[in-house]
Motif scaffolding. Structure first.
Motif, PDB file in Angstrom:
ATOM      1  N   VAL A   1     -27.459  40.148  59.397  1.00 40.34           N
ATOM      2  CA  VAL A   1     -27.889  39.211  58.353  1.00 40.34           C
ATOM      3  C   VAL A   1     -29.184  39.700  57.689  1.00 40.34           C
ATOM      4  O   VAL A   1     -29.339  39.635  56.461  1.00 40.34           O
ATOM      5  N   ALA A   2     -30.086  40.202  58.533  1.00 39.10           N
ATOM      6  CA  ALA A   2     -31.366  40.681  58.007  1.00 39.10           C
ATOM      7  C   ALA A   2     -31.148  41.819  57.011  1.00 39.10           C
ATOM      8  O   ALA A   2     -31.719  41.820  55.918  1.00 39.10           O
ATOM      9  N   PHE A   3     -30.266  42.742  57.379  1.00 39.36           N
ATOM     10  CA  PHE A   3     -29.997  43.855  56.467  1.00 39.36           C
ATOM     11  C   PHE A   3     -29.333  43.348  55.187  1.00 39.36           C
ATOM     12  O   PHE A   3     -29.621  43.824  54.093  1.00 39.36           O
ATOM     13  N   ALA A   4     -28.402  42.354  55.318  1.00 38.15           N
ATOM     14  CA  ALA A   4     -27.705  41.831  54.142  1.00 38.15           C
ATOM     15  C   ALA A   4     -28.713  41.255  53.153  1.00 38.15           C
ATOM     16  O   ALA A   4     -28.634  41.508  51.942  1.00 38.15           O
ATOM     17  N   TYR A   5     -29.681  40.496  53.724  1.00 41.57           N
ATOM     18  CA  TYR A   5     -30.694  39.908  52.851  1.00 41.57           C
ATOM     19  C   TYR A   5     -31.537  40.997  52.199  1.00 41.57           C
ATOM     20  O   TYR A   5     -31.818  40.976  51.003  1.00 41.57           O
ATOM     21  N   HIS A   6     -31.913  41.993  53.024  1.00 41.13           N
ATOM     22  CA  HIS A   6     -32.797  43.037  52.568  1.00 41.13           C
ATOM     23  C   HIS A   6     -32.146  43.910  51.493  1.00 41.13           C
ATOM     24  O   HIS A   6     -32.786  44.316  50.525  1.00 41.13           O
ATOM     25  N   LEU A   7     -30.873  44.176  51.642  1.00 35.76           N
ATOM     26  CA  LEU A   7     -30.212  45.113  50.727  1.00 35.76           C
ATOM     27  C   LEU A   7     -29.476  44.387  49.610  1.00 35.76           C
ATOM     28  O   LEU A   7     -28.803  45.028  48.793  1.00 35.76           O
ATOM     29  N   HIS A   8     -29.534  43.061  49.606  1.00 36.73           N
ATOM     30  CA  HIS A   8     -28.810  42.248  48.616  1.00 36.73           C
ATOM     31  C   HIS A   8     -27.338  42.614  48.594  1.00 36.73           C
ATOM     32  O   HIS A   8     -26.722  42.859  47.567  1.00 36.73           O
ATOM     33  N   SER A   9     -26.754  42.666  49.760  1.00 36.34           N
ATOM     34  CA  SER A   9     -25.337  43.017  49.868  1.00 36.34           C
ATOM     35  C   SER A   9     -24.637  41.962  50.715  1.00 36.34           C
ATOM     36  O   SER A   9     -25.207  41.444  51.672  1.00 36.34           O
ATOM     37  N   MET A  10     -23.362  41.660  50.395  1.00 39.03           N
ATOM     38  CA  MET A  10     -22.633  40.651  51.150  1.00 39.03           C
ATOM     39  C   MET A  10     -21.920  41.236  52.363  1.00 39.03           C
ATOM     40  O   MET A  10     -21.432  40.494  53.209  1.00 39.03           O
ATOM     41  N   GLN A  11     -21.888  42.538  52.444  1.00 40.87           N
ATOM     42  CA  GLN A  11     -21.090  43.158  53.520  1.00 40.87           C
ATOM     43  C   GLN A  11     -21.599  42.777  54.897  1.00 40.87           C
ATOM     44  O   GLN A  11     -20.823  42.490  55.808  1.00 40.87           O
ATOM     45  N   GLY A  12     -22.901  42.742  55.077  1.00 38.14           N
ATOM     46  CA  GLY A  12     -23.475  42.389  56.365  1.00 38.14           C
ATOM     47  C   GLY A  12     -23.012  41.013  56.790  1.00 38.14           C
ATOM     48  O   GLY A  12     -22.638  40.801  57.948  1.00 38.14           O
ATOM     49  N   GLN A  13     -23.024  40.035  55.840  1.00 41.07           N
ATOM     50  CA  GLN A  13     -22.631  38.684  56.201  1.00 41.07           C
ATOM     51  C   GLN A  13     -21.155  38.621  56.561  1.00 41.07           C
ATOM     52  O   GLN A  13     -20.748  37.876  57.466  1.00 41.07           O
ATOM     53  N   MET A  14     -20.350  39.445  55.868  1.00 38.46           N
ATOM     54  CA  MET A  14     -18.937  39.483  56.220  1.00 38.46           C
ATOM     55  C   MET A  14     -18.737  39.983  57.645  1.00 38.46           C
ATOM     56  O   MET A  14     -17.955  39.433  58.421  1.00 38.46           O
ATOM     57  N   PHE A  15     -19.518  41.000  58.016  1.00 40.80           N
ATOM     58  CA  PHE A  15     -19.414  41.514  59.406  1.00 40.80           C
ATOM     59  C   PHE A  15     -19.791  40.449  60.415  1.00 40.80           C
ATOM     60  O   PHE A  15     -19.207  40.370  61.490  1.00 40.80           O
ATOM     61  N   VAL A  16     -20.743  39.612  60.056  1.00 36.79           N
ATOM     62  CA  VAL A  16     -21.134  38.541  60.972  1.00 36.79           C
ATOM     63  C   VAL A  16     -19.956  37.619  61.243  1.00 36.79           C
ATOM     64  O   VAL A  16     -19.711  37.243  62.394  1.00 36.79           O
ATOM     65  N   PHE A  17     -19.187  37.305  60.175  1.00 35.67           N
ATOM     66  CA  PHE A  17     -18.018  36.455  60.407  1.00 35.67           C
ATOM     67  C   PHE A  17     -17.017  37.123  61.334  1.00 35.67           C
ATOM     68  O   PHE A  17     -16.465  36.492  62.227  1.00 35.67           O
ATOM     69  N   PHE A  18     -16.828  38.416  61.091  1.00 44.27           N
ATOM     70  CA  PHE A  18     -15.921  39.149  61.992  1.00 44.27           C
ATOM     71  C   PHE A  18     -16.400  39.059  63.434  1.00 44.27           C
ATOM     72  O   PHE A  18     -15.636  38.756  64.339  1.00 44.27           O
ATOM     73  N   THR A  19     -17.678  39.307  63.608  1.00 44.57           N
ATOM     74  CA  THR A  19     -18.232  39.303  64.965  1.00 44.57           C
ATOM     75  C   THR A  19     -18.027  37.951  65.623  1.00 44.57           C
ATOM     76  O   THR A  19     -17.661  37.842  66.794  1.00 44.57           O
ATOM     77  N   MET A  20     -18.276  36.879  64.855  1.00 42.63           N
ATOM     78  CA  MET A  20     -18.132  35.548  65.420  1.00 42.63           C
ATOM     79  C   MET A  20     -16.682  35.279  65.782  1.00 42.63           C
ATOM     80  O   MET A  20     -16.390  34.690  66.835  1.00 42.63           O
ATOM     81  N   THR A  21     -15.747  35.773  64.953  1.00 42.27           N
ATOM     82  CA  THR A  21     -14.331  35.588  65.268  1.00 42.27           C
ATOM     83  C   THR A  21     -13.980  36.309  66.572  1.00 42.27           C
ATOM     84  O   THR A  21     -13.371  35.730  67.481  1.00 42.27           O
ATOM     85  N   VAL A  22     -14.450  37.572  66.658  1.00 40.56           N
ATOM     86  CA  VAL A  22     -14.167  38.340  67.882  1.00 40.56           C
ATOM     87  C   VAL A  22     -14.788  37.645  69.081  1.00 40.56           C
ATOM     88  O   VAL A  22     -14.157  37.517  70.141  1.00 40.56           O
ATOM     89  N   ALA A  23     -16.032  37.153  68.913  1.00 37.22           N
ATOM     90  CA  ALA A  23     -16.711  36.501  70.029  1.00 37.22           C
ATOM     91  C   ALA A  23     -15.939  35.274  70.466  1.00 37.22           C
ATOM     92  O   ALA A  23     -15.801  35.001  71.667  1.00 37.22           O
ATOM     93  N   ALA A  24     -15.409  34.515  69.492  1.00 29.41           N
ATOM     94  CA  ALA A  24     -14.650  33.310  69.836  1.00 29.41           C
ATOM     95  C   ALA A  24     -13.406  33.680  70.626  1.00 29.41           C
ATOM     96  O   ALA A  24     -13.123  33.102  71.688  1.00 29.41           O
ATOM     97  N   ALA A  25     -12.681  34.714  70.111  1.00 28.21           N
ATOM     98  CA  ALA A  25     -11.475  35.135  70.817  1.00 28.21           C
ATOM     99  C   ALA A  25     -11.822  35.632  72.208  1.00 28.21           C
ATOM    100  O   ALA A  25     -11.162  35.294  73.201  1.00 28.21           O
ATOM    101  N   GLU A  26     -12.894  36.385  72.297  1.00 27.09           N
ATOM    102  CA  GLU A  26     -13.329  36.936  73.576  1.00 27.09           C
ATOM    103  C   GLU A  26     -13.691  35.830  74.543  1.00 27.09           C
ATOM    104  O   GLU A  26     -13.361  35.889  75.730  1.00 27.09           O
ATOM    105  N   ALA A  27     -14.344  34.790  74.012  1.00 31.27           N
ATOM    106  CA  ALA A  27     -14.708  33.665  74.862  1.00 31.27           C
ATOM    107  C   ALA A  27     -13.470  33.033  75.446  1.00 31.27           C
ATOM    108  O   ALA A  27     -13.422  32.738  76.659  1.00 31.27           O
TER     109      ALA A  27
END
Lengths: 641, 100
Positions: free
Chosen positions: B47-73
């Motif tokens: 998220v920090a990098f997404a804000y810093h670089l003004h790019s949405m890709q970082g935030q998209m990766f966060v959603f992926f990570t949260m999805t994986v974490a949920a499945a993993e849980a």
């Protein structure tokens, strides 16, 4: 009709296949009929082929039948092809003819044996191999037959393999033959290197064109190596020791393989390669010397042996020596002629001894025989014919052939060859009549147990005896001096050097032409002297042999123990090789080679057992390794460069 | 002024807490929570990098990570429950049969 030649080979092979594969399930009669029928048909075809050959003009009596291309590799070519010429057609007649009689005899002789089908399977296979040996049109095919008869000989000597002596004798025969075969194989390779072909026609053509100088080093080595093979197979000095032991096999086998056919393979081979041998006077001298020495040496051992089959075995070795003597002086026809007559009378003698052994329920010691004349009259009469024939009394077969060899040895060789041969002939007449008298005449020494079962052999054993007796009586007339049918028949194979053309042909005018007749008288005299000696020692004054044995105990012991040759060979060759083999086995193989292999495995195992301690099974450890690995990679990437 | 460095240091501290927790804790559930901590530490840096670089890709990766974490849980907790039913413990020191 010559095209039928492959059938000669095919029938015994079919017999082998049937008896070998399903013989166990067949009835005994069927097995016997199949085996005898196969050889009988083969004999019939052999006769057809023989007459087919006779129809051709004498100089073109060679027929080759190519079956298929067997091996082709670079310039090396070996075809599977058959060659019919006077020599091989004579050989197949002997093999199938005598073989047929012996097969019939075997039906009666082996009747009680549980390995009946196995026996006939081997016997048919032997006949096939022997025919292959004489019919092959190149050295390699001959070698295949050569090895295959050796195999059959091994199988049949060790036929009663439960007996240790029989299996030992089989192994001895096989191993001693390996020595000779080694030389033969080397000889064939050298022939290929020298002539660039192994076909008989090609090799002999090249050799007779004069490309090879007489007495050249190569041809001497080739012929010496070939002769080395012949000494093994044909039981000559120094490789003869296996043949007397080979008598452990069934008696018909001794008759077929170790008297009539297989052991004459060496003589056949030398006769076949006569062109090569004629190019090397040195080898010819070696052949003649070995032949003469063997003839005398084996005959002298035969003088004192007590086992009926062993006497005959030494007699065979001695007669083979005669054949080699004939070949060695260049009288190939005489050698082959003696081969033929020997096949008749020695097969007869062996089968006769088999009939005696059969009658006495397996007794082979002549000291426990005697007086059998009344009990087995047919065997006696036929045996008498064989004995007279081998002793060399005219007009029996052995007289003509042996006389011709002695004459040729004298004319072409020298006085020593003749004297040695004549002395051996004296011994032969003596030991054969000694055998006859000890077995059939005098007082019976048979123990009463065997006496109860004493009986003449059945018809299927006595009829072959009678036929062979007729052959032994009349076979010699094929080679009457002066009008020799066999000389004329074989002359295309041996060319002009095969026999002395002149002897006996002219009237007894000059001194030289008288020689054949003088020789005949002398050799008959020698035979009669030998017979008289036997009569003197074993009928007239039976205590004489014992006295002589005591008087000359050293010589007697030497002869009785066969000059201790077996013991000498054991000490010189067998035991050292055994010791070396033991060393190689225990030290080199078991310790060095196995040690290396096991050592590598042991090292890997030890190293692994240390490494596996890192596998603790705790998840935390594994996780730690992962983290440590990650840190290492990061450090490497960041600071590595 | 809070710069990107502050976010990254926070993320690294949280990640190291997670790693150390995985390595030294014995309770399987705690280890599991530590893994979640590591995942979320990474999310912070994304998220920090997404804000810093003004790019949405970082935030998209966060959603992926949260999805994986949920499945993993879901999967991970199911495994822990299954292990507990078998061995009546979630102490991972008692689970050491994964060796020679």
């Amino acid at each position: 009709m010559l095209n039928l030649i492959s059938l000669v080979l095919l029938f015994p092979l079919i017999g082998t296949a049937i008896n070998g594969l399903i013989g166990k399930k067949l009835r005994k009669e069927t097995v016997g009929y199949i085996a005898c029928g196969a050889i009988g048909m083969s004999f019939f075809v052999a006769i057809l082929v023989f007459f087919g050959l006779l129809q051709l003009p004498p100089e073109s009596r060679v027929f080759e039948k190519q079956l298929f291309n067997w091996i082709e590799s670079g310039s090396f070519k070996a075809a599977a092809g058959l060659q019919v010429d006077p020599l091989s057609s004579l050989m197949i007649l002997i093999i199938t003819g005598v073989g047929f009689l012996i097969h019939i005899y075997s039906i009666g002789y082996m009747h009680h044996d549980k390995g009946y089908h196995r026996y006939f399977c081997y016997l048919n296979l032997f006949t096939f191999s022997m025919l292959l040996l004489v019919l092959g049109n190149n050295f390699l095919l001959m070698f295949i037959g050569w090895e295959a008869v050796g195999l059959c000989s091994y199988l049949l000597i060790g036929f009663w393999f439960e007996k240790k002596s029989a299996s030992d004798a089989a192994k001895k025969a096989f191993i001693v033959n390996r020595v000779g075969d080694f030389g033969f194989a080397l000889g064939i390779m050298l022939i290929f290197i020298t002539f660039d072909t192994i076909d008989f026609t090609g090799v002999f053509h090249a050799a007779s064109q004069g490309n090879i100088a007489v007495g050249s080093f190569t041809v001497t080595i080739i012929t010496l190596l070939l002769f080395m093979g012949a000494t093994g197979k044909s039981a000559q000095i120094p490789l003869y020791t296996w043949l007397p032991d080979a008598m452990e096999g069934p008696t018909p086998v001794s008759a077929l393989i170790h008297a009539a056919t297989m052991v004459t393979a060496g003589v056949y081979m030398i006769a076949r390669c006569n062109v090569l041998f004629m190019l090397s006077p040195f080898t010819m001298t070696v052949v003649a010397c070995i032949g003469a020495a063997t003839a005398l040496f084996a005959a002298s051992i035969g003088l004192v042996q007590n086992d009926i089959k062993r006497v005959l075995a030494y007699s065979t070795v001695s007669q083979l020596g005669y054949m080699f003597l004939a070949c060695g002086v260049g009288a190939f026809t005489a050698g082959v002629f003696h081969l033929m007559t020997h096949a008749f009378f020695k097969a007869l003698l062996f089968l006769g001894s088999g009939s005696v052994i059969h009658a006495l329920s397996g007794e082979q010691d002549m000291r426990k025989m005697g007086g059998l004349k009344k009990h087995i009259p047919i065997t006696y009469r036929t045996f008498l014919v064989g004995t007279v024939a081998i002793a060399g009394i005219p007009p029996f077969a052995g007289f003509f052939s042996k006389d011709e060899i002695l004459l040729e040895a004298f004319v072409r060789g020298n006085f020593i060859y003749w004297a040695v041969g004549a002395l051996a002939a004296l011994f032969t007449a003596f030991y054969m009549f000694r055998l006859l008298i000890m077995t059939f005449h005098g007082k019976s020494r048979v123990d009463h147990h065997a006496m109860e079962h004493l009986h003449e052999s059945p018809k299927n054993m006595t009829v072959p005896l009678k036929i062979l007796a007729v052959l032994a009586l009349l076979g010699g007339f094929l080679g009457i001096p002066g009008a020799s049918a066999i000389n004329g028949f074989l002359s295309p194979v041996f060319g002009e050097h095969g026999h002395v053309e002149t002897h006996g042909a002219e009237a007894c005018g000059s001194h030289a032409a008288c020689l054949p007749y003088l020789m005949m008288v002398i050799s008959t005299g020698i035979a009669i002297a030998g017979i008289y000696l036997a009569y003197l020692m074993y009928i007239k004054s039976p205590e004489l042999p014992k006295k002589l044995a005591e008087r000359f105990s050293l010589i007697y012991k030497l002869l009785l123990n066969k000059y201790y040759i077996d013991e000498i060979y054991d000490a010189l060759f067998v035991n050292p090789i055994k010791k070396i083999s033991l060393l190689l086995w225990k030290r080199v193989d078991a310790q060095l080679i196995d040690g290396t292999v096991n050592g590598v495995a042991g090292f890997v195992r030890g190293f692994g057992s240390v490494l596996r301690l890192s596998q603790t099974g705790y998840v935390r450890n594994y996780a730690f390794y992962i983290v440590a690995g990650c840190i290492f990679i990061i450090v490497f990437v960041v600071f590595g460069k | 002024m809070i710069t990107i460095t502050h976010y990254l240091v926070l993320s690294a501290i949280l990640f190291m807490l997670g790693v150390v927790g995985v390595l030294i804790r014995r309770n399987a559930i705690v280890i599991f929570m530590c893994i979640e901590l590591m995942l979320n530490a990474v999310n912070i840096s994304f998220v920090a990098f997404a804000y810093h670089l003004h790019s949405m890709q970082g935030q998209m990766f966060v959603f992926f990570t949260m999805t994986v974490a949920a499945a993993e849980a879901a999967v991970g907790l199911a495994i822990i429950v299954a292990v507990f039913r078998n061995k009546e413990t979630v102490n991972i020191d008692d689970m050491n049969i994964m060796k020679w």
